[in-house]
Design a protein around this motif. Sequence first.
Motif, PDB file in Angstrom:
ATOM      1  N   HIS A 110       0.831  -1.210   0.000  1.00 34.30           N
ATOM      2  CA  HIS A 110       0.000   0.000   0.000  1.00 34.30           C
ATOM      3  C   HIS A 110       0.863   1.257   0.000  1.00 34.30           C
ATOM      4  O   HIS A 110       0.508   2.251  -0.639  1.00 34.30           O
ATOM      5  CB  HIS A 110      -0.954   0.009   1.192  1.00 34.30           C
TER       6      HIS A 110
ATOM      7  N   LYS B 235       3.647   1.591  -1.519  1.00 28.36           N
ATOM      8  CA  LYS B 235       4.050   1.762  -2.916  1.00 28.36           C
ATOM      9  C   LYS B 235       2.919   2.414  -3.720  1.00 28.36           C
ATOM     10  O   LYS B 235       3.159   3.276  -4.563  1.00 28.36           O
ATOM     11  CB  LYS B 235       4.437   0.413  -3.529  1.00 28.36           C
ATOM     12  N   GLU B 236       1.681   2.015  -3.447  1.00 29.08           N
ATOM     13  CA  GLU B 236       0.524   2.629  -4.119  1.00 29.08           C
ATOM     14  C   GLU B 236       0.427   4.111  -3.780  1.00 29.08           C
ATOM     15  O   GLU B 236       0.149   4.947  -4.658  1.00 29.08           O
ATOM     16  CB  GLU B 236      -0.767   1.922  -3.705  1.00 29.08           C
TER      17      GLU B 236
ATOM     18  N   THR C 201       2.925   6.167  -5.690  1.00 26.05           N
ATOM     19  CA  THR C 201       2.463   6.380  -7.064  1.00 26.05           C
ATOM     20  C   THR C 201       1.385   7.455  -7.122  1.00 26.05           C
ATOM     21  O   THR C 201       1.422   8.356  -7.977  1.00 26.05           O
ATOM     22  CB  THR C 201       1.918   5.061  -7.653  1.00 26.05           C
TER      23      THR C 201
END
Length: 213
Positions: A167, A169-170, A173
Motif C-alpha cells: 500500500h 508503494k501505491e 504512485t
Amino acid sequence: MLLKEACVENFTNIPAALQAGAKRIELNDNLTVGGTTVSRGVMAEATRYVHENDASVVAMIRPRGGNFVYSDTELKIMEADLFVAQELGVDAVTFGALTQDGWLDEEAMENLIAASAGMTVVMHMAFDAIPEAKQAAAIDWLAAHDVSRILTHGGPLTESIEATTPHLKELVTLAQGKLEILPGGGITAANVEAVTAAIGVNQAHGTKIVTIA
C-alpha cells in the motif's frame, strides 16, 4: 542519499541521534501516546542545537493523545503552538485533524496550514485513520493546500511495515509530482535500506531509525 528522520522525545537523545546519522529530527513529547507538542523551552533549545549541527527539525503539533478529532479549544492551542514554532525558527510542523466520519477536517486543516506560514507542513499518521478508499482524494486535497509530506505507515500500526509495503508503494504512485510520502512505524536502522528500496523512497522515519549507543 537516504535521509533518516529520527523521532525523539524531548531533547535528551537529539545529540546522539544526529551523531548516529539522522539529518532530520521529529520533536515530540509523550511518545507513549504517539507524540504531543513539546514545551517552548524544549522547542527552542532543540531547534538551536539541530540547526547548529546542519540538520532540520520537525515539531509535532498535537495537544493530546487519542484520536484526531479536535474541539475548537484544542485547535486554538494548536494554532498558538504553531506561532511559537514559527517564532523559534522550526523548519517544519506535523499535524492532522479529522472529522468523526474519517475525512480531513478541512476548515481546521486550512486554519492550521495558514498558521504555519513559512514552515514546511507535514500530515502525520492521522492520515492512516482515513479509509483507504478516500486516501487518493486526501492526497489531492493536501497537495492543493500546500502540504509537502505525508508521514504514513500504510495501514494500522498493528501490521508490520513489510505487510503495509504494497500500500505504501501505491501511495507513492498516487502522490508522485504532488507531495512526498514518508514511511514510518517499524522502520529501524537494521531494515531502513531494504524498506525504502522496496517502497521506492529516499527518506524514512522512526524512533529506532539510527542506532543510539
